[in-house]
Scaffold this motif. Structure first.
Motif, PDB file in Angstrom:
ATOM      1  N   PRO A 138       0.852  -1.189   0.000  1.00  0.00           N
ATOM      2  CA  PRO A 138       0.000   0.000   0.000  1.00  0.00           C
ATOM      3  C   PRO A 138       0.888   1.239   0.000  1.00  0.00           C
ATOM      4  N   SER A 139       0.415   2.275  -0.705  1.00  0.00           N
ATOM      5  CA  SER A 139       1.194   3.516  -0.744  1.00  0.00           C
ATOM      6  C   SER A 139       0.686   4.474   0.335  1.00  0.00           C
ATOM      7  N   ASP A 140       1.467   5.501   0.635  1.00  0.00           N
ATOM      8  CA  ASP A 140       1.002   6.552   1.552  1.00  0.00           C
ATOM      9  C   ASP A 140       0.112   7.547   0.803  1.00  0.00           C
ATOM     10  N   ARG A 141       0.126   7.454  -0.537  1.00  0.00           N
ATOM     11  CA  ARG A 141      -0.684   8.379  -1.339  1.00  0.00           C
ATOM     12  C   ARG A 141      -2.013   7.755  -1.727  1.00  0.00           C
ATOM     13  N   GLN A 142      -2.973   8.640  -2.010  1.00  0.00           N
ATOM     14  CA  GLN A 142      -4.281   8.187  -2.497  1.00  0.00           C
ATOM     15  C   GLN A 142      -4.093   7.566  -3.886  1.00  0.00           C
ATOM     16  N   GLU A 164      -2.801   4.873  -5.234  1.00  0.00           N
ATOM     17  CA  GLU A 164      -1.467   4.406  -5.666  1.00  0.00           C
ATOM     18  C   GLU A 164      -1.151   3.079  -4.978  1.00  0.00           C
ATOM     19  N   ASN A 165      -0.470   2.208  -5.706  1.00  0.00           N
ATOM     20  CA  ASN A 165       0.136   1.011  -5.098  1.00  0.00           C
ATOM     21  C   ASN A 165       1.613   1.007  -5.432  1.00  0.00           C
ATOM     22  N   GLN A 207       0.238   4.862  -9.987  1.00  0.00           N
ATOM     23  CA  GLN A 207      -0.917   5.746  -9.744  1.00  0.00           C
ATOM     24  C   GLN A 207      -2.074   5.320 -10.638  1.00  0.00           C
ATOM     25  N   TYR A 218       5.919   2.936  -8.696  1.00  0.00           N
ATOM     26  CA  TYR A 218       4.864   3.642  -7.965  1.00  0.00           C
ATOM     27  C   TYR A 218       3.691   3.789  -8.914  1.00  0.00           C
TER      28      TYR A 218
END
Ligand SMILES: NC(=O)c1ccc[n+]([C@@H]2O[C@H](COP(=O)([O-])OP(=O)(O)OC[C@H]3O[C@@H](n4cnc5c(N)ncnc54)[C@H](O)[C@@H]3O)[C@@H](O)[C@H]2O)c1
Ligand SMILES: O=C[C@H](O)CS(=O)(=O)O
Length: 483
Positions: A125-129, A131-132, A477, A475
């Protein structure tokens, strides 16, 4: 006499020099073949072929690569007797170990083929909305594989099988003393239409010239070398020019700790077999003994008896010879010089201590040295011959301290029937591998790696596969509103 060529981009080719190295049978001193001495120019051609083949090989489905790797194991098995004979002839291995080495190579190709469908990435999981994070494991690329003379078939398997299954191409350089088995393996690759041109290349010649050219080549992505610490240091220096990854399997000085609670029969049996395996020339063989003073006399007498009972001879002439020749005249002279120096330092030779009685060949009598002191050369430097020095200890602390007090850190062993002693030794020894109540050899699913100067990275098992892989993070998106 057979003369070998190079194998580059799927073709047998002549080298750009017309110099040759004569290959000798160490048991008879007869010249058995000639191998061509490649040059830097040939290394460049082999690396160019491997680089050109890299992308296609990398994008070949893993399962197809796995099938090829498995088939190579099968082909070695079909030609097993030929490999055993060549191995004995060029290196002087006894029949049992030569057969065992070829079996291990077959098993290695089969084991590595199973990794084809097990090389896995991760999704985080990414810290951004929206995104993986994808973690891909990719082949490291073009591999330079440098092989020593002491296990020329098995170590070839280690390098080639791991490279091919992970999607790497390879330029292989066998030892200039034992190229014949690698040449035989190359025939098997050449017969297989499934192996694309350039994926596997063979160059032969000296370490200082073409080994160095390979290690310092800017298009080599990893150099995996098995050999001595001095040569490993040179490889690392050469690789440093291009910040090329190194994977080094180097020398050893394995301590065998025999405590007061050891089963003496077990210790004598395993230390004898290990020290004499491959005529004393294996990096994981027991190289020095620390025995508790309360059992030192009995242990030493029993080890002396066991060494004196071994038979020595040309391993191709007799399947029953326990011990064959050292690989070369230089090796023989070095082993004898170390024994002489131990004598001068005050140690006592109680078995062997001189070259064998054979008229030809580089034989050295199985040798036991008592009254060795930990600070002597014979206890500190790699002997690489059928010679075992013995020192004593009073406390387990002392044995562990002496065991760890070395620049090497590959293999080690402990003999005891007391689990508390064993656990202390296992926890406090700092070595890549420790054998409890036995000696070498290691398992394909383990991880063969050294501490200190014994190496960097390792081979075998899951961790060995990882050493041939690079990590690529993506990354990813996505647009949630488009759906
Ligand atoms: N750790 C292990 O797994 C392992 C296994 C087998 C052997 N060894 C070690 O190998 C040594 C015996 O083998 P050896 O005598 O063939 O070793 P070596 O170091 O002389 O040669 C090993 C290989 O390195 C090449 N080489 C030598 N100098 C080089 C240089 N400057 N640049 C690039 N390549 C170079 C040689 O041509 C050969 O192919 C012992 O020290 C033994 O402990 C270690
Ligand atoms: O020479 C080193 C080793 O003992 C042999 S191997 O690691 O099994 O190749």
């Amino acid at each position: 006499m057979q003369t070998h060529q190079l194998y580059i981009n799927g073709e047998y080719v002549n080298a750009s020099s017309d110099e040759y190295i004569e290959i000798e049978n160490p048991a008879t001193e007869e010249t058995i073949s000639r191998t061509v001495k490649a040059t830097k120019e040939d290394v460049n051609k082999a690396v160019a072929a491997a680089s050109a083949a890299q992308k296609g090989w990398e994008l070949t489905p893993n399962i197809e690569r796995g099938k090829i790797v498995r088939a190579l194991g099968d082909k070695i098995e079909e030609n097993k007797d030929r490999f055993i004979d060549l191995l004995q002839e060029e290196q002087g291995k006894d029949y049992g170990l030569a057969s065992g080495e070829v079996d291990l190579a077959i098993d290695y190709f089969r084991y590595m083929s199973e990794w084809a469908r097990r090389i896995e990435g991760e999704i985080l999981p990414s810290d951004r909305q929206n995104e993986n994070i994808f973690i891909y494991k990719k082949p490291i690329g073009v591999v330079g594989g440098i092989v020593p003379w002491n296990f020329p078939v098995f170590i070839l398997a280690r390098k080639v099988a791991t490279a091919l299954v992970t999607g790497c191409t390879i330029v292989l350089k066998p030892s200039q003393q034992t190229p014949n088995t690698a040449v035989e393996f190359t025939k098997l690759i050449d017969e297989m239409d499934e192996v694309p041109k350039g994926v596997y290349n063979l160059i032969t010649g000296t370490g200082s010239e073409i080994g160095n050219a390979l290690a310092s080549h800017e298009d080599v992505d990893m150099i995996t070398m098995t050999g001595s610490v001095p040569a490993g240091t040179k490889v690392m220096e050469a690789a440093a020019q291009n910040i090329t990854k190194v994977n080094l399997e180097l020398g050893g000085k394995a301590p065998a700790i025999v405590t007061a609670n050891a089963d003496i029969d077990t210790a004598v049996k395993h230390i004898t077999t290990s020290r004499l395996a491959n005529n004393g020339q294996a990096c994981t063989n027991a190289e020095r003994v620390y025995v508790h003073e309360s059992i030192a006399e009995e242990f030493t007498n029993r080890l002396q008896e066991a060494f004196e009972q071994t038979t020595m001879g040309d391993p191709r002439a007799s399947k029953n010879a326990d011990v064959g020749p050292l690989v070369s005249k230089d090796r023989l002279d070095e082993v004898h010089a170390m024994v002489e120096s131990a004598k001068k330092d005050g140690a006592k030779v109680i078995a062997g201590g001189e070259p064998g009685d054979q008229k030809k060949g580089y034989f050295y009598k199985p040798t036991v040295i008592s009254n060795a002191r930990h600070d002597m050369e014979i206890m500190q430097e790699e002997i690489f011959g059928p010679v075992i020095p013995i020192d004593t200890f009073q406390t387990l602390d002392e044995a562990i301290e002496k065991g760890n007090d070395t620049v090497f850190g590959l293999s080690s062993s402990v003999y005891s029937e007391d689990m508390n002693e064993i656990m202390r030794v296992v926890n406090e020894l700092r070595f890549g591998e420790t054998y409890v109540n036995r000696e070498n050899f290691e398992a394909v699913q383990g991880y063969h790696a050294g501490f200190r100067k014994s190496g960097l990275g390792g081979a075998d098992g899951k961790h060995g596969v990882e050493d041939f892989l690079a990590t690529h993070v993506v990354y990813m998106q996505y647009n949630n509103e488009k759906n």
